[in-house]
Design an enzyme around this catalytic site. Structure first.
Site, PDB file in Angstrom:
ATOM      1  N   GLU B  58      44.409 -37.167 -11.493  1.00 37.60           N
ATOM      2  CA  GLU B  58      45.166 -35.739 -11.210  1.00 37.60           C
ATOM      3  C   GLU B  58      46.030 -36.788 -11.395  1.00 37.60           C
ATOM      4  O   GLU B  58      47.364 -36.683 -11.024  1.00 37.60           O
ATOM      5  CB  GLU B  58      44.782 -35.528  -9.806  1.00 37.60           C
ATOM      6  CG  GLU B  58      43.510 -34.700  -9.370  1.00 37.60           C
ATOM      7  CD  GLU B  58      42.107 -34.944  -9.387  1.00 37.60           C
ATOM      8  OE1 GLU B  58      41.794 -36.176  -9.369  1.00 37.60           O
ATOM      9  OE2 GLU B  58      41.132 -34.060  -8.429  1.00 37.60           O
ATOM     10  N   CYS B  86      40.705 -34.516  -4.130  1.00 41.15           N
ATOM     11  CA  CYS B  86      40.200 -35.227  -2.541  1.00 41.15           C
ATOM     12  C   CYS B  86      42.090 -34.785  -1.811  1.00 41.15           C
ATOM     13  O   CYS B  86      42.897 -34.575  -2.247  1.00 41.15           O
ATOM     14  CB  CYS B  86      40.252 -36.281  -2.504  1.00 41.15           C
ATOM     15  SG  CYS B  86      40.873 -37.358  -3.724  1.00 41.15           S
TER      16      CYS B  86
END
Lengths: 149, 149
Positions: B58, B86
């Protein structure tokens, strides 16, 4: 007179990084990472210059320290940073398993404490070291920016 | 048969990135960022190869998309990612003001929902798209790693 190698000494180094950011028109936040009294990474916020929201001082310092160490975990390392880390940076510090974080000014709005971000259980935290110097620099930046607009 | 340009279509592209990570011995997680039905960033987890805890799929996709767009905000963009982000990645997505996040498998331990990380109020989220494919790939990776040790 400052004794070398205490928290104030290293926070001054982080503040020097924040001042470099200020001169570049970046929100003035700086960070250094120290292991065995040695600075192994220095970084300052570069989100404007890099047009990248991930370019916070802490993120760059984590990457630089891991490069220096040749390993991705920052055990036995201390990060000195002039503003309390945000969710992203605290999340990165969680993965790094860093031993200690020392920050200067609190970020009551976007800081990891207000946002409820979890650090690694091994990580110790100290806040408020040279807080006034760090928050004065941030205030001066935002006042100057407001006057430019 | 899949209709192109739906969530499954783009999640398959993210899964292709995850498979590239798998082949490199990285935890197999992939991400793409889409704007106006066009993929502007592709990335996969590289934490081992780069020895850098910040090298999640990401994070790299956010940086690549901002480079492509020439601006740091990812408005009108959708991220497709094979595992729930996360704390660090959700924190970065918060700063990016991304319009939409679509993820495949849930991360009940380290995902941003369990950790309480806040996304930007503008960001919509869809979970569970091709969940089985993504979690099967992760399971296969961890089973193979266990057998190697």
């Amino acid at each position: 007179m400052d004794l070398p190698f205490d928290d104030n000494f290293y926070m001054k180094k982080a503040l020097q990084e924040a001042e470099i950011a200020f001169e570049k028109g970046e929100v003035p936040i700086g960070a250094v990472i120290v292991v065995d009294n040695r600075i192994i990474a220095r970084a300052h916020n570069l989100t404007e210059q890099l047009t990248d929201v991930t370019a916070h001082a802490e993120m760059q310092a984590i990457t630089a320290a891991a490069n220096f160490l040749g390993g991705k975990y920052l055990q036995n390392c201390t990060m000195y940073v002039t503003l309390e880390p945000c969710q992203m940076c605290a999340g990165a510090l969680y993965w790094s398993q860093i031993s200690k974080i020392v920050y200067a000014a609190e970020d009551a709005q976007r800081g990891y404490n207000a946002m409820g971000t979890k650090l690694h259980p091994k990580t110790k935290v100290v806040g408020g070291v040279l807080e006034k110097e760090a928050s004065d620099l941030l205030k001066r930046f935002f006042i100057e920016r407001r006057n430019l607009n």
